[in-house]
Motif scaffolding. Structure first.
Motif, mmCIF file in Angstrom:
data_model
loop_
_atom_site.group_PDB
_atom_site.id
_atom_site.type_symbol
_atom_site.label_atom_id
_atom_site.label_comp_id
_atom_site.label_asym_id
_atom_site.label_seq_id
_atom_site.Cartn_x
_atom_site.Cartn_y
_atom_site.Cartn_z
ATOM 1 N N PRO A 171 0.817 -1.225 0.000
ATOM 2 C CA PRO A 171 0.000 0.000 0.000
ATOM 3 C C PRO A 171 0.846 1.269 0.000
ATOM 4 O O PRO A 171 1.914 1.336 0.615
ATOM 5 C CB PRO A 171 -0.793 -0.088 1.300
ATOM 6 C CG PRO A 171 -0.667 -1.481 1.768
ATOM 7 C CD PRO A 171 0.576 -2.045 1.172
ATOM 8 N N LEU A 172 0.347 2.263 -0.697
ATOM 9 C CA LEU A 172 0.947 3.582 -0.748
ATOM 10 C C LEU A 172 -0.155 4.558 -0.364
ATOM 11 O O LEU A 172 -1.176 4.652 -1.047
ATOM 12 C CB LEU A 172 1.464 3.856 -2.161
ATOM 13 C CG LEU A 172 2.433 4.993 -2.375
ATOM 14 C CD1 LEU A 172 3.646 4.895 -1.458
ATOM 15 C CD2 LEU A 172 2.898 5.022 -3.827
ATOM 16 N N ASP B 192 6.698 8.655 -5.567
ATOM 17 C CA ASP B 192 7.157 8.011 -6.798
ATOM 18 C C ASP B 192 8.284 7.019 -6.524
ATOM 19 O O ASP B 192 8.306 5.922 -7.082
ATOM 20 C CB ASP B 192 7.645 9.060 -7.807
ATOM 21 C CG ASP B 192 6.515 9.907 -8.367
ATOM 22 O OD1 ASP B 192 5.340 9.505 -8.281
ATOM 23 O OD2 ASP B 192 6.834 11.005 -8.883
ATOM 24 N N ALA B 193 9.216 7.405 -5.667
ATOM 25 C CA ALA B 193 10.335 6.521 -5.337
ATOM 26 C C ALA B 193 9.846 5.255 -4.645
ATOM 27 O O ALA B 193 10.342 4.158 -4.923
ATOM 28 C CB ALA B 193 11.361 7.252 -4.469
ATOM 29 N N ARG B 194 8.879 5.393 -3.742
ATOM 30 C CA ARG B 194 8.343 4.221 -3.047
ATOM 31 C C ARG B 194 7.618 3.310 -4.039
ATOM 32 O O ARG B 194 7.729 2.089 -3.973
ATOM 33 C CB ARG B 194 7.353 4.622 -1.935
ATOM 34 C CG ARG B 194 7.910 5.489 -0.826
ATOM 35 C CD ARG B 194 8.917 4.866 0.106
ATOM 36 N NE ARG B 194 10.230 4.632 -0.396
ATOM 37 C CZ ARG B 194 11.172 5.571 -0.682
ATOM 38 N NH1 ARG B 194 10.939 6.834 -0.542
ATOM 39 N NH2 ARG B 194 12.361 5.222 -1.135
ATOM 40 N N ALA B 195 6.845 3.913 -4.936
ATOM 41 C CA ALA B 195 6.128 3.111 -5.926
ATOM 42 C C ALA B 195 7.103 2.386 -6.846
ATOM 43 O O ALA B 195 6.931 1.192 -7.131
ATOM 44 C CB ALA B 195 5.183 3.998 -6.737
ATOM 45 N N ALA B 196 8.143 3.089 -7.307
ATOM 46 C CA ALA B 196 9.135 2.484 -8.203
ATOM 47 C C ALA B 196 9.862 1.324 -7.534
ATOM 48 O O ALA B 196 10.184 0.331 -8.183
ATOM 49 C CB ALA B 196 10.130 3.541 -8.674
ATOM 50 N N ALA B 197 10.096 1.451 -6.228
ATOM 51 C CA ALA B 197 10.790 0.397 -5.493
ATOM 52 C C ALA B 197 9.848 -0.740 -5.093
ATOM 53 O O ALA B 197 10.299 -1.771 -4.605
ATOM 54 C CB ALA B 197 11.452 0.995 -4.245
ATOM 55 N N GLY B 198 8.529 -0.522 -5.268
ATOM 56 C CA GLY B 198 7.552 -1.533 -4.867
ATOM 57 C C GLY B 198 7.443 -1.684 -3.372
ATOM 58 O O GLY B 198 6.928 -2.683 -2.874
ATOM 59 N N GLU B 199 7.924 -0.695 -2.631
ATOM 60 C CA GLU B 199 7.945 -0.764 -1.171
ATOM 61 C C GLU B 199 6.641 -0.356 -0.521
ATOM 62 O O GLU B 199 6.386 -0.691 0.618
ATOM 63 C CB GLU B 199 9.023 0.185 -0.618
ATOM 64 C CG GLU B 199 10.420 -0.158 -0.949
ATOM 65 C CD GLU B 199 11.398 0.850 -0.371
ATOM 66 O OE1 GLU B 199 11.023 2.018 -0.120
ATOM 67 O OE2 GLU B 199 12.547 0.462 -0.159
ATOM 68 N N GLY B 200 5.861 0.463 -1.197
ATOM 69 C CA GLY B 200 4.727 1.084 -0.539
ATOM 70 C C GLY B 200 5.238 2.143 0.422
ATOM 71 O O GLY B 200 6.444 2.411 0.502
ATOM 72 N N GLY B 201 4.345 2.760 1.138
ATOM 73 C CA GLY B 201 4.733 3.781 2.092
ATOM 74 C C GLY B 201 3.540 4.568 2.572
ATOM 75 O O GLY B 201 2.450 4.481 2.003
ATOM 76 N N VAL B 202 3.767 5.310 3.635
ATOM 77 C CA VAL B 202 2.747 6.198 4.192
ATOM 78 C C VAL B 202 3.396 7.564 4.354
ATOM 79 O O VAL B 202 4.425 7.690 5.015
ATOM 80 C CB VAL B 202 2.229 5.698 5.563
ATOM 81 C CG1 VAL B 202 1.239 6.693 6.162
ATOM 82 C CG2 VAL B 202 1.584 4.318 5.428
#
Length: 179
Positions: free
Chosen positions: A3-4, A68-78
């Motif tokens: 999730p992002l 964008d960086a979180r999405a590109a890394a597939g990490e998700g984030g809040v």
């Protein structure tokens, strides 16, 4: 895909309390929008001067770059961001249909009491009226998860996790012309 989320609301709504707990529960990185403000913005707010849209654009772009960086890394984030105006949310979410919006909604009297009680924050309680004056609550087209800040932070996190798991308020569709 993890999730992002973008957690929004006026200053004092509890973004910096709820969002890190939500990130921990989801096992994703957390970023507080306050950390993206240029020093000039912080000086203005400390002086009791509301920011202009021109002050906000670089700040919003920095938050967007983090998403964008979180999405590109597939990490998700809040990430947190007041995101008070539709134009701000369009800048943050427009080209990012995978970002979920969580709106911490609260009564001005409750939030004023919280702001008065906190110490060491650069946003003085005197700017609360400008926050509510600028607030354009998210509409259904933004598919927000809307949660009251009257509950305890643990309850808000639990409710957010339930709504995310149910797919409610998730995966905004990009509007025509958006990325």
């Amino acid at each position: 895909m993890r999730p992002l989320l973008l957690v929004m609301g006026v200053s004092g709504a509890g973004k910096s309390t709820v969002a890190p707990r939500l990130a921990a529960a989801l096992g994703v990185p957390f970023a507080d929008a306050d950390g993206f403000h240029p020093e000039a913005n912080i000086r203005k707010m400390r002086a009791g001067t509301p920011l202009t849209d021109e002050d906000r654009w670089p700040w919003l772009d920095a938050i967007g770059a983090w998403l964008d960086a979180r999405a590109a890394a597939g990490e998700g984030g809040v990430a947190t961001c007041s995101a008070l105006k539709r134009a701000y949310r369009a800048r943050l979410l427009g080209a990012r249909p995978g970002v979920r919006l969580l709106y911490l909604q609260g009564d001005p009297a409750l939030i004023a009491a919280r702001q008065a009680a906190r110490e060491g924050h650069f946003m003085p309680p005197s700017l609360m009226a400008s926050q509510f004056a600028a607030l354009e609550e998210p509409g259904p087209e933004e598919r927000p998860i809307v949660l009251s800040v009257a509950a305890a932070p643990e309850e808000i996190v639990r409710a957010a996790l339930e709504r995310i798991a149910d797919g409610q308020g998730c995966r905004r569709q990009a509007a025509p012309g958006e990325g």
